[in-house]
Structures are given as structure tokens and as C-alpha cells.
Motif scaffolding. Structure first.
Motif, PDB file in Angstrom:
ATOM      1  N   MET H   1       0.848  -1.193   0.000  1.00 52.12           N
ATOM      2  CA  MET H   1       0.000   0.000   0.000  1.00 52.12           C
ATOM      3  C   MET H   1       0.882   1.241   0.000  1.00 52.12           C
ATOM      4  N   GLU H   2       0.462   2.267  -0.783  1.00 52.82           N
ATOM      5  CA  GLU H   2       1.256   3.487  -0.860  1.00 52.82           C
ATOM      6  C   GLU H   2       0.743   4.551   0.118  1.00 52.82           C
ATOM      7  N   PHE H   3       1.679   5.354   0.607  1.00 52.07           N
ATOM      8  CA  PHE H   3       1.358   6.500   1.464  1.00 52.07           C
ATOM      9  C   PHE H   3       2.103   7.718   0.930  1.00 52.07           C
ATOM     10  N   LEU H   4       1.414   8.839   0.931  1.00 54.50           N
ATOM     11  CA  LEU H   4       2.051  10.117   0.638  1.00 54.50           C
ATOM     12  C   LEU H   4       2.387  10.725   1.994  1.00 54.50           C
ATOM     13  N   VAL H   5       3.653  11.055   2.181  1.00 56.57           N
ATOM     14  CA  VAL H   5       4.106  11.485   3.504  1.00 56.57           C
ATOM     15  C   VAL H   5       4.671  12.901   3.439  1.00 56.57           C
ATOM     16  N   HIS H   6       4.201  13.739   4.346  1.00 52.62           N
ATOM     17  CA  HIS H   6       4.686  15.124   4.437  1.00 52.62           C
ATOM     18  C   HIS H   6       5.530  15.251   5.700  1.00 52.62           C
ATOM     19  N   ILE H   7       6.786  15.679   5.522  1.00 52.44           N
ATOM     20  CA  ILE H   7       7.710  15.770   6.662  1.00 52.44           C
ATOM     21  C   ILE H   7       8.268  17.175   6.774  1.00 52.44           C
ATOM     22  N   ASP H   8       8.137  17.763   7.951  1.00 49.37           N
ATOM     23  CA  ASP H   8       8.724  19.067   8.272  1.00 49.37           C
ATOM     24  C   ASP H   8       9.781  18.824   9.338  1.00 49.37           C
ATOM     25  N   ILE H   9      10.954  19.377   9.151  1.00 58.90           N
ATOM     26  CA  ILE H   9      12.041  19.146  10.117  1.00 58.90           C
ATOM     27  C   ILE H   9      12.319  20.444  10.869  1.00 58.90           C
ATOM     28  N   ALA H  10      12.203  20.380  12.194  1.00 60.91           N
ATOM     29  CA  ALA H  10      12.403  21.577  13.015  1.00 60.91           C
ATOM     30  C   ALA H  10      13.748  21.504  13.721  1.00 60.91           C
ATOM     31  N   TRP H  11      14.771  21.955  13.041  1.00 59.95           N
ATOM     32  CA  TRP H  11      16.103  21.978  13.633  1.00 59.95           C
ATOM     33  C   TRP H  11      16.314  23.393  14.163  1.00 59.95           C
ATOM     34  N   PRO H  12      16.734  23.534  15.430  1.00 56.45           N
ATOM     35  CA  PRO H  12      16.893  24.893  15.971  1.00 56.45           C
ATOM     36  C   PRO H  12      17.856  25.734  15.126  1.00 56.45           C
ATOM     37  N   ALA H  13      17.442  26.994  14.868  1.00 51.18           N
ATOM     38  CA  ALA H  13      18.230  27.876  14.005  1.00 51.18           C
ATOM     39  C   ALA H  13      19.666  28.011  14.504  1.00 51.18           C
ATOM     40  N   ASP H  14      19.821  27.891  15.812  1.00 54.04           N
ATOM     41  CA  ASP H  14      21.155  28.044  16.385  1.00 54.04           C
ATOM     42  C   ASP H  14      21.785  26.712  16.760  1.00 54.04           C
ATOM     43  N   GLY H  15      21.237  25.623  16.192  1.00 51.89           N
ATOM     44  CA  GLY H  15      21.753  24.301  16.535  1.00 51.89           C
ATOM     45  C   GLY H  15      23.191  24.117  16.047  1.00 51.89           C
ATOM     46  N   ASP H  16      23.810  23.087  16.541  1.00 47.48           N
ATOM     47  CA  ASP H  16      25.204  22.772  16.213  1.00 47.48           C
ATOM     48  C   ASP H  16      25.283  22.320  14.745  1.00 47.48           C
ATOM     49  N   ALA H  17      26.019  23.095  13.932  1.00 49.52           N
ATOM     50  CA  ALA H  17      26.053  22.820  12.490  1.00 49.52           C
ATOM     51  C   ALA H  17      26.728  21.489  12.175  1.00 49.52           C
ATOM     52  N   ALA H  18      27.790  21.178  12.900  1.00 52.26           N
ATOM     53  CA  ALA H  18      28.511  19.930  12.624  1.00 52.26           C
ATOM     54  C   ALA H  18      27.618  18.732  12.955  1.00 52.26           C
ATOM     55  N   ARG H  19      26.949  18.815  14.087  1.00 53.66           N
ATOM     56  CA  ARG H  19      26.066  17.713  14.472  1.00 53.66           C
ATOM     57  C   ARG H  19      24.943  17.562  13.437  1.00 53.66           C
ATOM     58  N   SER H  69      10.190   5.926  11.684  1.00 53.35           N
ATOM     59  CA  SER H  69      10.855   6.119  12.980  1.00 53.35           C
ATOM     60  C   SER H  69      12.279   5.578  12.966  1.00 53.35           C
ATOM     61  N   SER H  70      12.680   4.942  11.863  1.00 60.26           N
ATOM     62  CA  SER H  70      14.079   4.497  11.752  1.00 60.26           C
ATOM     63  C   SER H  70      14.976   5.623  11.253  1.00 60.26           C
ATOM     64  N   LEU H  71      14.384   6.735  10.838  1.00 53.87           N
ATOM     65  CA  LEU H  71      15.175   7.848  10.291  1.00 53.87           C
ATOM     66  C   LEU H  71      15.882   8.597  11.418  1.00 53.87           C
ATOM     67  N   PRO H  72      17.186   8.875  11.276  1.00 56.51           N
ATOM     68  CA  PRO H  72      17.945   9.561  12.343  1.00 56.51           C
ATOM     69  C   PRO H  72      17.357  10.921  12.716  1.00 56.51           C
ATOM     70  N   LEU H  73      16.705  11.600  11.778  1.00 53.39           N
ATOM     71  CA  LEU H  73      16.131  12.912  12.088  1.00 53.39           C
ATOM     72  C   LEU H  73      14.713  12.808  12.655  1.00 53.39           C
ATOM     73  N   TYR H  74      14.248  11.576  12.841  1.00 53.27           N
ATOM     74  CA  TYR H  74      12.867  11.375  13.296  1.00 53.27           C
ATOM     75  C   TYR H  74      12.482  12.236  14.506  1.00 53.27           C
ATOM     76  N   PRO H  75      13.329  12.366  15.537  1.00 56.83           N
ATOM     77  CA  PRO H  75      12.889  13.177  16.697  1.00 56.83           C
ATOM     78  C   PRO H  75      12.638  14.645  16.367  1.00 56.83           C
TER      79      PRO H  75
END
Lengths: 102, 102, 102, 102, 102, 102, 102, 102, 102, 102
Positions: H1-19, H69-75
Motif C-alpha cells: 500500500m502506498e502513502f504520501l508522507v509530508h515531513i517538516d524538520i524543526a532543527w533549531p536555528a542556532d543548533g550545532d552545524a557539525a552535528r 521512525s528508523s530515520l535519524p532525524l525522526y525526533p
């Protein structure tokens, strides 16, 4: 004049529990002050939220603002006030007393 | 259990005025039936709209549905029912009687 | 007490133009009646819509409802009333008169 | 040109109270500067919120932006500006003076 | 002063096609009148809708309302007008001319 | 292809003012780079907000993303891009030049 | 350039069934014309609605508008078009072929 | 079965760039793992946002949840999954191959 | 796979009552067909509305669409389907049987 | 009385993983306590989110609030409770047992 008031309280999930308890205690006391003054008439919990619907009876929006901003939790509250007009069929206006169904 | 109910009535702007008046008359009567049965406790007009906020006290959502769908204007109504939980500080629960400020 | 009122008028695109003009004429007259009674204080058009923002000064929400529902276009209106509280810095409260910048 | 402006102020619930008081003091002063310049015409509190509706009269959106961004609380404000057009029935346009109802 | 205007046109799916074509023809003509008068500066279609974004340059909201309500399709339009302030970095303000990338 | 772009910038109210000024300076410079490359065509301030509407002309959504993400304030931006189609009545398409109204 | 398109079809519940069937038949045919032209790449039903998500590949928003407005059901459609940019990790871009999990 | 998935990533503007870079690298790798397993079929960037639309093909919502939920950016992700039903006119279902327009 | 389905039914307030009753009768019958087939598992009324929440168990979104579109009231329905994934703590999954509280 | 409950859990992306695991463990245990007490009847994951739909059977909104606020993750939850009325066609009410389709 009556107002229906919706209040959502945003306390940080990781906030200090003791402080929260202390402020909530003062909140209850101030709510009772408003109730004895005839301004806060009813208050209900919204199930599953730190939120409530409440019924105020005050002179106008200015007095409502004073009452609401006197609450100790006011800085954490998000409030919406709905003005209420008299309805010709309001049981309280008509003096209707519920009859027991026995 | 109490419910806070929001009702918006969509009567066509060009609808038959006499019919509207007749249905509204029956609406008032049925509202009073519900009030005497202790189900409809309060009702307020929302200023500027054919709409109201009302307070119901019924056994559960099923009895609420029966009460609301018994209203003659029900087919024209758009209704949202908010379930209410007891709040430990509700003046009615605490038995607080407003004191005159003289 | 003052209220900020938002009114949207939904007149069918294909409605009778003469009837619309006649009702609008009566609308203007009734607006002036409310203005002379000190209830309607200001009214502005929302550009591009048959809609307006208006400022009412009335005793309470019940009088506001009476004023609004006296308008001939009332059945076609969708209205939202925002209650207003006094602001300590309101120029009218402070009696500030604009000074010409010449 | 007039604008109806909605302002919500998001001050952290746990923010420094003295600093808040100091900024609010400067806010009141700057509001009065704008009032004397004829730019800020009216301001009302939204009951239960640190928020207001205000009425500005300025040359255009650019001057409105300058006025609003001059407010000391500007960085904490969320602002929406509604452009207003003249309404042919505006009591101020028609020169209607409310008549006392005695 | 410039305004960004969003227009959605609600023509009934089963409406008279010939009449639609005739009104649309007059709409195009009136749009060109507004363009020659320097009021309508740009207009773009929103893909997949009978809707557009347009850019107006007028004295104020009152003149904008006159321009928009002069459009033959106005009774079918749902319009939102966004006021625009000058941005210090606007290429037109800075007089920047795109350079060919060859 | 043209895009209408809405940008809201969320800079913390208590953020470092000097850093903000420095980034904003670089933002202006990069905006001018995009303007000279013919990608950024117009930009307007939304009155009362650190926000803007802008008009981009790029090959496609991929080039638009590259342009927008090259902006120094990009991490603080919340962006919505509206795709624009040609309108047969666009004054630029028709080559209409505003005529002076003297 | 690819677009993700959301289409909702509002056919009156009491509309003529035979006409609906005839138009839908032509809709399917025109969809296949667009598919053979490489413009309509995928289309999925939204369960429980007369609505779909579809994937278009066209030159730009103008060509997208032409494709969508060529559909026989276009007058009954409410359409939203989302512009899509290339993602560096798109399996089609990377040429990844799913491996059977046997 | 197919799903269309919409993902928004909220990374803090001042987050650690290297991380951020390190996690994004692992994100790309895990995306390719999902692509080779035939679960992630397509992914597109939403222009101007750290966000994407993607197309998943999985057994059901449970397998979809495991994949996402296996995606590293999931949180940091805010995800909405739209279930997709087969459309009788889907070019892939009909086996339609785009024809070159030369 | 389970789906949580929200259905709103828009029957015209002035619709033919006998026809409504007849269609509703067939609706109940078809609902029971779906229940016996194991597709419709639960259905609840939303108090005050002709609307319901229901729980379906089907192979996938395609089978869900077939089930929903088989309902006689389908043309009057506005439906939203929420896909459901297994929760490790679902009482049914864990085989938990409620214990009487006597 | 049954309630359909929607729960979204906002755990900070950078929160302490061990603490999260510990609280989630206690959450599962308390969920099972509520299940054995017959209050929590079903719970489903919303794919791609730390969120769920759940079905509660309790005396009223007050008991629902007690159940929900007993959950260890309650301070991080955003909850909406939908009251449910009996539907005459509910398979459980009718005692319909799915028949195998072999």
C-alpha cells in the motif's frame, strides 16, 4: 454581563513541581475570592488538558480583564473570552426549575 | 454529566419568514420542555449571530444527542458539544454564594 | 462598553440588483439611526469585500445584539463581535489631541 | 489612511518582572508620542490577554511599519495590520454626533 | 501604496458558459483600463484554480476598493488585500537591473 | 517561472542585537546578489512584522530552493512558495505602460 | 518540473447520474491523454472522497494550468498545486532499484 | 500500500552545524536503505523549507511507522501520512508510457 | 489494517423526509453487510450532528474506499480516513480482559 | 460512556533518552492498569508521530480526566477528547460477529 471564558494553561512539562503546586494553591484561593465576589460563577475542567471553561458575570470587559489578570497563573494562561447576550429562552431568565423525573 | 454546547443556525436569508417564526416558536417550547426535564440548564445568545452557547446536564452523550435532535430547528443547526469535567474549584461544587458588595 | 465588530455580507452574485439597492438604502438609514443613538461609532469598509469593521458602544452584549439584528441586511450577515476593555494608554482616555506637524 | 491593528505580546511567563515593567513604561510613553503625532488614534485591551486592538492613521503601510517598529515591545509582538477603506456611512464621515437619550 | 491582492472566483460549475465568456471578456477589458491607469501592475494565475494574485498600486485602501469593485466579476470574487510596505532591499527601490548570465 | 514567496523571520526577542545586525547586513547583500542575477525581482515588507512578500523569477522550484537557502537568515525563516502561472491579462505580458493622469 | 496536485471534486449529491458518468468517462480519457504526453505521471484516490493526489511533470506552472484546465471535470474541481524541488536523496535521482526481499 | 508522507524538520536555528551535518549524512544513508528495500519510492524537497513530500510503499501503517521512525532525524520531524488508494486511471496501473513529443 | 473514519453527512435541511428515511434504512442495511464481512467494526454517533466516527478493518486504502463508497449515503458524506498502526500497548494486542470492579 | 481520545506527545528532540525510556516504560504499565480496569479499551499509533488515538470507556468526563492525568507522560501530552454517543447500527450493539470469507 456574562462571559464564557476558555483558559489553557501552558506549564512547562519539566517545570518545578513544588512551585507549580504552590501557585495552583494560590490560584484556587483567588478563584474563590472571585466566586464570593459574584464574578466567577462556574468553572469546568476540559478533560485531558490543564484547561477550563468558566462563566464570569461582571460589569464589562474591563472588569473581566481585571478579574482574569488577578489570577496567579495568569502569565501562563492563554485566554479567549466570548461575550454572552441574554437568550429569551434561558431557563434562569424564565425561572424554570427542573422537575424530578420519578 | 454537563456539556457545553455551541449551536449555529443556518436559516436561508431568503427563507419563508412565517415558517421561520412558527418553527422558532416550537423551538422555544421544546427548549422549555428540556429545561423542565433538567437537561437544558442555561442558554445564551452569541451577539450578532443566530447562534447560542448552552449548558446541558444529561446522563451521557447518547442522552445529549436525543435532547439536541428533538429540537425543531435541529436540521438547520451546526452543533459542537464540549464534554465538561468537574473542577475542584467550581463555586457550585464548593457551595459558594456570591456576597453583595454594598 | 465598546465592541469591535466584523461583518461579512453574503449576497448571492446573481441576486436581484434592484432589491439589493433598496435594502442597502435602508441599511444606510438604519446605520445612521444607530449612529445618532451613539451605538455605532465608526464603520470602515474592508477593501475588496462587501464587509466592514465597525465600532459599537453599547450597554452590553444584549444591546449589541439588538442593534445588529435591527440592520436590514442582518439575515445576509456573518458577524463576529470582539469585546473591548479599556486600555490605560488609549488616547481618548488620556485626552491626547493630535498636534499638527507643520 | 487608517489601519486596524491586532497586537499579541508574548512575554515569557517566567520573564524578569522588573525588566517587563521598565519596558512597558517606555511602551506607554512611546504610545503617547505616536498619539500626539496623530498616528495612534485608539487602543483597546483584549480582555484576558496581553494583547490589543488599535487604530492607526498614517500615510501608508510604510509609515505604519515605522510607527509599530518604534515600540519598545516590538520584538515581543505578533502583529496583523488590516487596511481600512472609507465607508460611506461612517458617522465621522457623515458628521453625525450622538444625541443624548434623556 | 502597493497592495498584494488574492482573488478567488466562484462561478457555478453549471453556470451559463456564454454569459461567463461575455463577462470574462469585459473583465479583461476593465483589467486593461486599470493597468493603463497604473493601478493594476501585475497579475498572475494560480495554477489549477480560477484565481489570481495581483499587484495594485493605488493611493490607499479606498482607491483599491474602487478599483476592485469596478471589475465585472466582482460579485463572484472572494478577495483578500495584503498591504505592502517598502523594503529597503527592493530591487526596484535600489535600481538594480538583472545582469545577463552568459 | 515566477514564484510569490512569503517569508516570516523568527528571531528570538532576546537575541543578540549585534549578531542580528551583522546577519541582516549579510542578508541585504545576498538579496542584492540574487537581484542582480535576476532571481529576486521585488520584495516588500509586511507592515508590523519581520516578514516579507517577495517575487522570484527562476528556472524551477529547485533553483528557487537554492536561492532561498543561500540567504543568511534562512535558518530563522519560515517560507511558503506560491507557484505563479502566466495570466493572459498581465500588464507586463500585454506591454501596457501606465499613462500619467494629468 | 514536478508538481504534487490535490484535487477535490464537488459533484452535487443529487446531480444527474448519467451526466456524471458521461463526464467521468471523458475525464478518464483526457487523463490518459495527459499521461501519454508525459504530463500526468501518477494519480491516487483519497479513500472515502471523490478526490485524488496526482503527480504532474510539466515545463512550469503555466503548462500545469493548461493541463488541469483541460480536464472535463475542471469546473467542479477544487485544486491545490504544490511545487516540488529535486531532493538529493530521491531514489529516482540516485537510480536506486528496489531489491527483492526473498 | 502506498502513502504520501509530508515531513517538516524543526532543527533549531542556532543548533550545532557539525552535528546537523552528521545526522543529515546518516539520514541520507538510512533513506537509501529504505529505498533499496522498496519502501521509500520518491522524495521531493519543498522549496524554501527543510521539509519534503515522499512516497512510501509498505505493507500497512505499522510498517510505515517502523520505516519513518528508523530515520535519524525522526525526533525533529513533524510527519503527516496520507493513505493512498488505487485510482483506475493511474498511468502506472494502465501501463502508459509517455511518448516523446518530437 | 485498521482505519479510524470520520463521516459528516450533509442532508439539506429541507430535503424530502421520506426519501431520507428510505436511504437511511438502506444505509443501515449496508452497514450491517460491512459489519458481517468484518470490515466495519465499530460505529459511534457524534452527539448533536448527523455524523459518526467509525472503525474499519480492511486490507488497505483501496478496500476501504470500496467499502465506504458502497454506502447509500456516500454522495452526501464528507469523509476523512485516519490510518492506524499497531500500538504495542493495545489491550487487544496484549489480550487484556477488563476485570470487574466489585 | 465511550470517548475517542487523540494524544500528541511533545518530547524535546534533544531530551534525555534514558529518562524518556524510563517514563515510557511506566507509561506502558499505567496503560495496562487502565486497560485491566476496563477504562482503556483500544489504542493505536498514528504512523510517523509520537501520537495515538485511543478508546476509553468511563463513567463520564471527570473519570476520563482522572484516567488521562494518571499517565506518566501526561505533562508532555496534548489531548483532545471526543464524546461518543451510541449508534443504532454499531456492530457491538447489534451483536454482529464477522463471518469468515472463505
Amino acid at each position: 454581563m456574562e462571559f464564557l471564558v476558555h483558559i489553557d494553561i501552558a506549564w512547562p512539562a519539566d517545570g518545578d513541581a513544588a512551585r507549580k503546586e504552590a501557585i495552583f494553591q494560590r490560584e484556587l484561593e483567588q478563584g474563590q475570592v472571585l466566586a464570593r465576589a459574584g464574578k466567577l460563577r462556574r468553572i469546568w475542567r476540559i478533560p485531558g488538558r490543564w484547561a477550563n471553561w468558566s462563566l464570569y458575570e461582571v460589569a464589562d470587559a474591563t472588569e473581566l480583564h481585571e478579574a482574569l489578570s488577578s489570577l496567579p497563573l495568569y502569565p501562563w494562561m492563554s485566554i479567549t473570552a466570548h461575550p454572552l447576550a441574554l437568550h429569551p429562552n434561558d431557563p434562569r431568565v424564565l425561572g424554570i426549575v427542573p422537575q424530578l423525573q420519578s
